[in-house]
Scaffold this motif. Structure first.
Motif, mmCIF file in Angstrom:
data_model
loop_
_atom_site.group_PDB
_atom_site.id
_atom_site.type_symbol
_atom_site.label_atom_id
_atom_site.label_comp_id
_atom_site.label_asym_id
_atom_site.label_seq_id
_atom_site.Cartn_x
_atom_site.Cartn_y
_atom_site.Cartn_z
ATOM 1 N N ILE A 1 -40.563 11.099 69.474
ATOM 2 C CA ILE A 1 -41.356 12.599 68.468
ATOM 3 C C ILE A 1 -41.316 12.922 69.145
ATOM 4 C CG2 ILE A 1 -43.695 12.581 68.487
ATOM 5 C CD1 ILE A 1 -44.269 9.343 67.754
ATOM 6 N N ARG A 2 -41.191 12.521 70.435
ATOM 7 C CA ARG A 2 -40.471 14.174 71.349
ATOM 8 C C ARG A 2 -39.143 15.152 70.814
ATOM 9 N NH1 ARG A 2 -38.631 12.776 77.067
ATOM 10 N NH2 ARG A 2 -36.912 12.262 75.886
ATOM 11 N N HIS A 3 -37.908 14.668 70.362
ATOM 12 C CA HIS A 3 -37.505 15.076 69.523
ATOM 13 C C HIS A 3 -37.786 15.835 68.171
ATOM 14 C CE1 HIS A 3 -34.308 15.461 66.645
ATOM 15 N NE2 HIS A 3 -33.042 15.352 68.192
ATOM 16 N N THR A 4 -38.450 14.739 67.608
ATOM 17 C CA THR A 4 -38.902 16.069 66.434
ATOM 18 C C THR A 4 -39.371 17.070 66.464
ATOM 19 O OG1 THR A 4 -38.369 13.979 65.430
ATOM 20 C CG2 THR A 4 -40.006 15.818 64.292
ATOM 21 N N LEU A 5 -40.629 16.477 67.579
ATOM 22 C CA LEU A 5 -41.925 18.061 67.970
ATOM 23 C C LEU A 5 -40.587 19.259 68.284
ATOM 24 C CD1 LEU A 5 -44.628 16.198 68.624
ATOM 25 C CD2 LEU A 5 -44.647 17.441 67.042
ATOM 26 N N LEU A 6 -39.778 19.036 69.430
ATOM 27 C CA LEU A 6 -39.132 20.499 69.664
ATOM 28 C C LEU A 6 -38.821 21.316 68.710
ATOM 29 C CD1 LEU A 6 -38.370 18.305 72.946
ATOM 30 C CD2 LEU A 6 -39.845 20.577 72.980
ATOM 31 N N SER B 1 -41.829 21.688 57.767
ATOM 32 C CA SER B 1 -41.373 21.413 58.779
ATOM 33 C C SER B 1 -42.216 19.950 58.523
ATOM 34 C CB SER B 1 -41.990 21.948 59.704
ATOM 35 O OG SER B 1 -42.362 21.434 61.244
ATOM 36 N N PHE B 2 -42.896 19.116 58.025
ATOM 37 C CA PHE B 2 -44.034 18.465 57.974
ATOM 38 C C PHE B 2 -42.390 17.474 56.832
ATOM 39 C CE2 PHE B 2 -46.596 15.304 56.002
ATOM 40 C CZ PHE B 2 -47.190 14.435 57.090
ATOM 41 N N THR B 3 -42.764 17.652 56.103
ATOM 42 C CA THR B 3 -41.147 16.638 55.066
ATOM 43 C C THR B 3 -40.258 16.536 56.345
ATOM 44 O OG1 THR B 3 -42.044 17.678 53.529
ATOM 45 C CG2 THR B 3 -40.106 17.092 53.021
ATOM 46 N N ALA B 4 -39.549 17.567 56.967
ATOM 47 C CA ALA B 4 -38.358 17.582 57.709
ATOM 48 C C ALA B 4 -39.048 16.374 58.993
ATOM 49 C CB ALA B 4 -38.195 18.307 58.322
ATOM 50 N N MET B 5 -39.793 16.534 60.019
ATOM 51 C CA MET B 5 -40.342 15.502 60.919
ATOM 52 C C MET B 5 -40.271 14.715 60.562
ATOM 53 S SD MET B 5 -42.930 17.711 63.061
ATOM 54 C CE MET B 5 -44.105 18.462 61.921
ATOM 55 N N CYS B 6 -41.429 14.153 59.255
ATOM 56 C CA CYS B 6 -41.166 12.903 58.628
ATOM 57 C C CYS B 6 -39.717 12.294 58.503
ATOM 58 C CB CYS B 6 -42.078 12.708 57.335
ATOM 59 S SG CYS B 6 -43.461 13.202 58.160
ATOM 60 N N LEU B 7 -39.119 13.046 57.664
ATOM 61 C CA LEU B 7 -37.446 12.884 57.157
ATOM 62 C C LEU B 7 -36.717 12.676 58.582
ATOM 63 C CD1 LEU B 7 -35.249 12.352 54.808
ATOM 64 C CD2 LEU B 7 -34.927 15.104 55.151
#
Length: 148
Positions: A8-13, A45-51
């Motif tokens: 989660i940290r990786h994705t958000l950053l 970004s939301f799509t990319a975070m989930c993916l």
């Protein structure tokens, strides 16, 4: 493998830094408003975070299944990883980009390809830096029926 909090940290950053760099540049290149591109970028970004979460988890599991350590990633593997992710994201976001920016599919493809190329290079360097700052444990879990 990385734990959920680390993923989660990786994705958000990744997304926060990426959007902060990409939206002003895309606004200038495309001649579109910051709000319009910012909104579209947040949706992508939301799509990319989930993916990203799912893709990286499956990529690590594939490495383990192949008997490769998850903490050793040569340059060719980083290029393959980043390219495969961006191609997958491009396929998922193309229709939305065309609709949101009121473009033909071809123009949206070129625009989305520009975003993908930006993020391809960004992903390569971000992930390399992230792995350096937050290294993975140096363990290899053998692929067994219990781990699947």
């Amino acid at each position: 493998m990385r734990n959920t909090a680390d993923r989660i940290r990786h994705t958000l950053l990744f997304e926060i830094i990426g959007i902060s760099a990409c939206v002003p540049l895309a606004s200038w290149i495309l001649g579109k408003g910051l709000a319009q591109l910012g909104t579209m970028s947040l949706a992508i970004s939301f799509t990319a975070m989930c993916l990203n979460f799912i893709f990286n988890l499956l990529f690590d599991k594939a490495l383990i299944k192949l008997g490769r350590p998850v903490n050793i990633r040569p340059t060719w593997m980083r290029i393959f990883h980043a390219t495969l992710f961006e191609v997958t994201l491009l396929a998922l976001t193309l229709p939305g980009v065309a609709w949101w920016l009121d473009m033909t599919l071809w123009d949206a493809f070129v625009t989305d390809l520009g975003f993908a190329l930006f993020f391809l290079v960004y992903a390569f360097f971000f992930n390399w830096t992230y792995d350096t700052v937050f290294p993975m444990p140096a363990t290899l879990v053998p692929a067994t029926a219990e781990n699947n």
